[in-house]
Write an enzyme that holds these catalytic residues in place. Structure first.
Site, PDB file in Angstrom:
ATOM      1  N   TYR A  50     -17.131 -71.431   0.556  1.00  0.00           N
ATOM      2  CA  TYR A  50     -15.897 -72.047   1.052  1.00  0.00           C
ATOM      3  C   TYR A  50     -15.696 -73.370   0.318  1.00  0.00           C
ATOM      4  CZ  TYR A  50     -16.290 -68.704   4.962  1.00  0.00           C
ATOM      5  OH  TYR A  50     -16.405 -67.576   5.734  1.00  0.00           O
ATOM      6  N   PRO A  96     -10.816 -63.481  14.210  1.00  0.00           N
ATOM      7  CA  PRO A  96     -10.553 -62.848  15.515  1.00  0.00           C
ATOM      8  C   PRO A  96      -9.080 -62.870  15.897  1.00  0.00           C
ATOM      9  CG  PRO A  96     -11.445 -65.034  15.845  1.00  0.00           C
ATOM     10  CD  PRO A  96     -11.519 -64.777  14.370  1.00  0.00           C
ATOM     11  N   LEU A  97      -8.289 -63.685  15.201  1.00  0.00           N
ATOM     12  CA  LEU A  97      -6.847 -63.757  15.487  1.00  0.00           C
ATOM     13  C   LEU A  97      -6.056 -63.001  14.423  1.00  0.00           C
ATOM     14  CD1 LEU A  97      -6.808 -67.566  16.427  1.00  0.00           C
ATOM     15  CD2 LEU A  97      -6.749 -65.613  18.010  1.00  0.00           C
ATOM     16  N   GLY A 130      -4.284 -65.194  12.204  1.00  0.00           N
ATOM     17  CA  GLY A 130      -3.188 -65.937  12.822  1.00  0.00           C
ATOM     18  C   GLY A 130      -2.092 -65.053  13.378  1.00  0.00           C
ATOM     19  N   GLY A 183       1.021 -64.944  17.585  1.00  0.00           N
ATOM     20  CA  GLY A 183       2.455 -64.748  17.819  1.00  0.00           C
ATOM     21  C   GLY A 183       3.306 -65.858  17.218  1.00  0.00           C
TER      22      GLY A 183
HETATM   23  N1  LIG Z   1     -17.884 -63.547   7.047  1.00  0.00           N
HETATM   24  C1  LIG Z   1     -16.767 -63.484   6.387  1.00  0.00           C
HETATM   25  O1  LIG Z   1     -16.643 -62.756   5.400  1.00  0.00           O
HETATM   26  C2  LIG Z   1     -15.592 -64.292   6.854  1.00  0.00           C
HETATM   27  C3  LIG Z   1     -14.306 -63.990   6.369  1.00  0.00           C
HETATM   28  C4  LIG Z   1     -13.230 -64.737   6.828  1.00  0.00           C
HETATM   29  C5  LIG Z   1     -13.452 -65.769   7.749  1.00  0.00           C
HETATM   30  N2  LIG Z   1     -14.712 -66.043   8.186  1.00  0.00           N
HETATM   31  C6  LIG Z   1     -14.968 -67.115   9.193  1.00  0.00           C
HETATM   32  O2  LIG Z   1     -14.161 -66.856  10.322  1.00  0.00           O
HETATM   33  C7  LIG Z   1     -13.378 -68.014  10.633  1.00  0.00           C
HETATM   34  C8  LIG Z   1     -12.055 -67.598  11.238  1.00  0.00           C
HETATM   35  O3  LIG Z   1     -11.391 -66.633  10.449  1.00  0.00           O
HETATM   36  P1  LIG Z   1      -9.969 -66.847   9.775  1.00  0.00           P
HETATM   37  O4  LIG Z   1      -9.668 -68.302   9.644  1.00  0.00           O
HETATM   38  O5  LIG Z   1      -9.967 -66.007   8.567  1.00  0.00           O
HETATM   39  O6  LIG Z   1      -8.966 -66.156  10.768  1.00  0.00           O
HETATM   40  P2  LIG Z   1      -8.462 -66.394  12.271  1.00  0.00           P
HETATM   41  O7  LIG Z   1      -9.386 -67.296  12.979  1.00  0.00           O
HETATM   42  O8  LIG Z   1      -8.196 -65.046  12.800  1.00  0.00           O
HETATM   43  O9  LIG Z   1      -7.051 -67.081  12.052  1.00  0.00           O
HETATM   44  C9  LIG Z   1      -6.911 -68.365  11.531  1.00  0.00           C
HETATM   45  C10 LIG Z   1      -5.419 -68.689  11.449  1.00  0.00           C
HETATM   46  O10 LIG Z   1      -4.872 -68.720  12.761  1.00  0.00           O
HETATM   47  C11 LIG Z   1      -4.202 -69.955  13.006  1.00  0.00           C
HETATM   48  N3  LIG Z   1      -4.534 -70.331  14.398  1.00  0.00           N
HETATM   49  C12 LIG Z   1      -5.777 -70.475  14.914  1.00  0.00           C
HETATM   50  N4  LIG Z   1      -5.709 -70.755  16.230  1.00  0.00           N
HETATM   51  C13 LIG Z   1      -4.397 -70.787  16.547  1.00  0.00           C
HETATM   52  C14 LIG Z   1      -3.676 -71.022  17.759  1.00  0.00           C
HETATM   53  N5  LIG Z   1      -4.315 -71.272  18.902  1.00  0.00           N
HETATM   54  N6  LIG Z   1      -2.320 -70.965  17.724  1.00  0.00           N
HETATM   55  C15 LIG Z   1      -1.667 -70.701  16.567  1.00  0.00           C
HETATM   56  N7  LIG Z   1      -2.292 -70.475  15.390  1.00  0.00           N
HETATM   57  C16 LIG Z   1      -3.642 -70.524  15.383  1.00  0.00           C
HETATM   58  C17 LIG Z   1      -4.738 -70.918  11.968  1.00  0.00           C
HETATM   59  O11 LIG Z   1      -3.729 -71.803  11.549  1.00  0.00           O
HETATM   60  P3  LIG Z   1      -3.828 -73.404  11.717  1.00  0.00           P
HETATM   61  O12 LIG Z   1      -5.008 -73.863  10.930  1.00  0.00           O
HETATM   62  O13 LIG Z   1      -2.532 -73.835  11.126  1.00  0.00           O
HETATM   63  O14 LIG Z   1      -3.940 -73.659  13.177  1.00  0.00           O
HETATM   64  C18 LIG Z   1      -5.133 -70.019  10.818  1.00  0.00           C
HETATM   65  O15 LIG Z   1      -4.045 -69.835   9.966  1.00  0.00           O
HETATM   66  C19 LIG Z   1     -13.257 -68.748   9.305  1.00  0.00           C
HETATM   67  O16 LIG Z   1     -12.983 -70.117   9.490  1.00  0.00           O
HETATM   68  C20 LIG Z   1     -14.602 -68.507   8.683  1.00  0.00           C
HETATM   69  O17 LIG Z   1     -15.536 -69.464   9.171  1.00  0.00           O
HETATM   70  C21 LIG Z   1     -15.774 -65.303   7.754  1.00  0.00           C
END
Ligand SMILES: NC(=O)c1ccc[n+]([C@@H]2O[C@H](COP(=O)([O-])OP(=O)(O)OC[C@H]3O[C@@H](n4cnc5c(N)ncnc54)[C@H](OP(=O)(O)O)[C@@H]3O)[C@@H](O)[C@H]2O)c1
Length: 329
Positions: free
Chosen positions: A56, A209-210, A213, A217
């Site tokens: 990252y 998990p979202l 994003g 919604g």
């Molecule tokens: N092991 C792997 O291969 C792998 C791959 C991907 C990710 N990850 C880990 O998983 C974590 C989370 O995954 P992710 O960031 O890919 O996806 P995510 O958590 O499903 O979604 C993140 C997105 O959702 C938005 N968001 C989060 N909470 C919100 C809320 N309450 N209301 C509105 N929008 C919201 C964020 O925007 P804003 O920042 O603008 O709020 C961001 O754009 C990463 O940070 C990383 O540590 C691991």
């Protein structure tokens, strides 16, 4: 604060903070001082579980590299003993769409030293293999993990995007504490892995998990800033946004019943499904970081979770980015 145990004894908050987005994946990195403040504020509000990775990284406005591990390390330096820091090794090239996996023992050895240095710590609480390297056996990787534990450099280990066969073989050599796999209302493939997780007593840390994003919604358009990987994700095309309307409507209805937000319901659904699931949503906004943590307090009965599963089976939804299908034996 709601907590749960991953594996035998790794105590974490029922929601962890995914820190990737501060440096990588969602456009320009956040200013380092701002990111440090936000991660520290997350700790102050109750998060005790933080997720980062060697790969990252982003580029700061002055051209220097923004290492997410350094940001996380700075934010948590003086509370190090109170928090669980997870990081990952095994992906060599971060800027290529085509991930280059490398879990050779020599590379892991270099990676762990680099991560310890960037995090400013003498041990990693949960060290994941980021992706399986088909050229290195699970026994070899697990053997290196055992050595790193004996040396005190890591205390627990895990595998990201693990399948059953790999998990069983690795776990037979060195106890696996958690798998970190993509899991959300839009990607439930890894439910097939639940029986083996239960048998081996391994936790499931749910990444994205979202659905990046979508399940909040709040994303109504398909255009994203430069360097934002969402512009290439199938759940955000104009057609997909249309197709996912009923899913978001379903989430809104459940959210209204719980006086919660769709994001909180997306997280609460999985937290209530199994006691060993811990989502790690990522956000760069403090109000959302707080909102997500509170999902750990929402109670759903087994019956309600099952009803939601049924509704998810029936509602149309688009493809979602990434994920590896579960390989069955
Ligand atoms: N092991 C792997 O291969 C792998 C791959 C991907 C990710 N990850 C880990 O998983 C974590 C989370 O995954 P992710 O960031 O890919 O996806 P995510 O958590 O499903 O979604 C993140 C997105 O959702 C938005 N968001 C989060 N909470 C919100 C809320 N309450 N209301 C509105 N929008 C919201 C964020 O925007 P804003 O920042 O603008 O709020 C961001 O754009 C990463 O940070 C990383 O540590 C691991």
């Amino acid at each position: 604060m709601e907590t749960r145990i991953l594996g035998d004894d790794l105590k974490v908050t029922s929601v962890g903070l995914g820190c990737m987005g501060f440096s990588h994946g969602y456009g320009k990195p956040t200013d380092v001082d701002e990111a440090v403040k936000a991660i520290r504020a997350a700790y102050e509000m109750g998060y005790l579980f933080f997720d980062t990775a060697e790969i990252y990284q982003g580029i700061n406005p002055d051209g220097t590299t923004n290492y997410n591990e350094e940001v996380v390390g700075k934010a948590l330096h003086d509370v190090r003993d109170q928090v669980v820091i997870a990081t990952k090794f095994g992906i060599a090239a971060h800027e290529s769409d085509d991930l280059k996996v490398d879990s050779s023992p020599e590379t892991i050895r270099k990676s762990v030293e680099g991560s310890l240095k960037r995090l400013g710590t003498d041990h990693i609480d949960l060290y994941y293999q980021h992706r399986i390297d088909p050229t290195v056996s699970p026994e070899t990787v697990a053997g290196v993990m055992k050595e790193l534990m004996d040396e005190g450099k890591i205390t627990h280990w895990g595998i990201s995007e693990a399948n059953e066969d790999y998990l069983r073989r690795a776990n037979a050599v060195c106890k696996v504490t958690a798998v970190q796999n993509r899991y959300s209302m839009m990607f439930r493939e890894y439910e097939d892995l639940f029986p083996v997780l239960e048998e081996l007593h391994v936790g499931l840390v749910a990444f994205s998990p979202l659905a990046n994003g979508l399940l909040t919604g709040q994303i109504k358009q398909s255009r994203f800033g430069e360097g934002d990987l969402r512009s290439k994700m199938p759940q955000f095309t104009p057609e997909a946004l249309k197709k996912n309307q009923d899913l978001l409507e379903l989430l809104n209805e459940i959210a209204a019943n719980h006086d919660a937000t769709p994001a909180q319901i997306s997280l609460a659904w999985m937290i209530n499904k199994k006691p060993y699931i811990v989502p790690i949503p990522g956000s760069r906004h403090l109000d959302r970081i707080e909102d997500n943590l509170k999902a750990g307090q929402i109670k759903m009965s087994a019956e309600e979770v099952a009803q939601i599963d049924q509704a998810l089976d029936d509602v149309p939804m688009s493809d979602v980015f990434g994920g590896t299908r579960v390989e069955k034996k």
